[in-house]
Design an enzyme around this catalytic site. Sequence first.
Site, PDB file in Angstrom:
ATOM      1  N   TYR A 154      -1.504  -0.675  10.959  1.00 27.63           N
ATOM      2  CA  TYR A 154      -1.788  -1.289   9.652  1.00 27.63           C
ATOM      3  C   TYR A 154      -0.609  -1.075   8.707  1.00 27.63           C
ATOM      4  O   TYR A 154      -0.102  -2.013   8.086  1.00 27.63           O
ATOM      5  CB  TYR A 154      -3.078  -0.694   9.055  1.00 27.63           C
ATOM      6  CG  TYR A 154      -3.255  -0.991   7.578  1.00 27.63           C
ATOM      7  CD1 TYR A 154      -3.587  -2.272   7.138  1.00 27.63           C
ATOM      8  CD2 TYR A 154      -3.075   0.010   6.609  1.00 27.63           C
ATOM      9  CE1 TYR A 154      -3.748  -2.545   5.781  1.00 27.63           C
ATOM     10  CE2 TYR A 154      -3.228  -0.258   5.257  1.00 27.63           C
ATOM     11  CZ  TYR A 154      -3.563  -1.537   4.852  1.00 27.63           C
ATOM     12  OH  TYR A 154      -3.696  -1.808   3.504  1.00 27.63           O
ATOM     13  N   SER A 183       0.835  -1.200   0.000  1.00 28.83           N
ATOM     14  CA  SER A 183       0.000   0.000   0.000  1.00 28.83           C
ATOM     15  C   SER A 183       0.870   1.251   0.000  1.00 28.83           C
ATOM     16  O   SER A 183       2.006   1.233   0.502  1.00 28.83           O
ATOM     17  CB  SER A 183      -0.837  -0.037   1.279  1.00 28.83           C
ATOM     18  OG  SER A 183      -1.355   1.228   1.553  1.00 28.83           O
ATOM     19  N   LYS A 221       2.327  -3.691   6.825  1.00 36.26           N
ATOM     20  CA  LYS A 221       2.699  -3.741   5.398  1.00 36.26           C
ATOM     21  C   LYS A 221       4.223  -3.599   5.256  1.00 36.26           C
ATOM     22  O   LYS A 221       4.858  -4.296   4.453  1.00 36.26           O
ATOM     23  CB  LYS A 221       1.994  -2.627   4.615  1.00 36.26           C
ATOM     24  CG  LYS A 221       0.499  -2.807   4.487  1.00 36.26           C
ATOM     25  CD  LYS A 221       0.136  -3.996   3.618  1.00 36.26           C
ATOM     26  CE  LYS A 221      -1.342  -4.263   3.562  1.00 36.26           C
ATOM     27  NZ  LYS A 221      -1.705  -5.564   3.011  1.00 36.26           N
TER      28      LYS A 221
END
Length: 340
Positions: free
Chosen positions: A152, A128, A156
């Site tokens: 989050y 992302s 990643k």
Amino acid sequence: MSNKKILLTGGLGYIGSHTAVSLLNSGYDVAIIDDLSNSHIEVKDAIQKITGKKIDVIIGDCGKAEDINRAFEECGPIYAVVHFAGFKAVGESVHKPLKYYKNNLESAIETINACFKYGCKNFIFSSSATVYGNAQRMPIVESDLLSYTQPYGETKLVIENMLCGICKAEKDFNVIMLRYFNPVGAHESGLIGEDPNGIPNNLMPYITKVAVGKLEKLTIFGSDYPTPDGTCVRDFIHITDLAEGHVKAVDKIGHLENNIEAVNLGRGKGVSVKELVDTFNEISNGACKAVYGPRREGDVPVSYADVKKANEVLGWKARLGVKDMCISAYKWELSHMEKK
Ligand code: NAD
Ligand code: UDP
């Protein structure tokens, strides 16, 4: 000769389902493992209806060795894995970080483990733009500094770092890390799309829910940013273009110069929140009532991708514009509403 089979973890979700359609339409076979934590089994029928092709679906948690191993045993041999499975709500990750560390990291580790166990050499990871943290320079280039601002994003980045370490040690393991910008819209059939639980956090599903009367009005978070119209700027990309990017990555992954590459998937164009809302209102006869409100904590003013590498390494470029994004998202919300 049989087609190459691609295993999509989390393949019944928003991006996975569109990618399944694009892969099937490009001649690949598709298998999916999904635990239905953020999707519905009906998506399997929708994918099969759109493409006229059959897919294997295993209901299971790819963070559990027995489940992911079962997927490889029942569906193999697998040419490549596209690893979508994971939780993705940024706000929730701040309040429930352990839930994110556990699911996102375990699902990646067990899926990679299974790749080694069953001899699958090709792994594509859903990363992302969040791995760029608060990027200072636009457009964002893949070699820019990486950081994170919430759990989050941290998951990643940890997975990207893990993949780099693995690829250093295992020269015949190939990895493409796709860094998505802001995917929006839906398949033109209106049969699959984004289906968030409860009140959406993301802009486009919020807009469409206001347009069909499920929510009262959209609040545009902030009108005093240092941007031309004062609202945030993002690199919105049509989900169909994003799905095609995955097909190109699968085409390419066995023929990489380096065995690991990070690639931005965006349009390379900044579009403001106000512009997106205005375009939606143009195509929907003013269906989305919007008001301005305060800034949302943690939002960066501007984010858009440099997309040269996607073109050079994958031979891919986004084709669809903001109007297509709005039309398809609205169509999906309307058809979806009829079903519920
Ligand atoms: P989604 O929630 O619609 O899809 C994820 C799917 O994975 C769901 O079907 C869910 O049921 C499944 N899943 C979750 N944990 C699982 C597990 N342990 N085992 C098996 N299945 C599991 O999300 P999406 O928008 O399709 O995103 C796919 C991937 O892309 C995610 O990794 C997300 O972090 C990443 N991503 C998404 C966006 C975005 O804006 N949608 C942007 C950047 C990156
Ligand atoms: N946004 C907004 N109202 C909403 C949801 C989002 O104004 O109800 C804005 C948000 O502030 C950001 C942009 O829309 O500037 C995109 O937000 P989204 O959550 O969709 O994606 P992000 O860029 O945060 O990953």
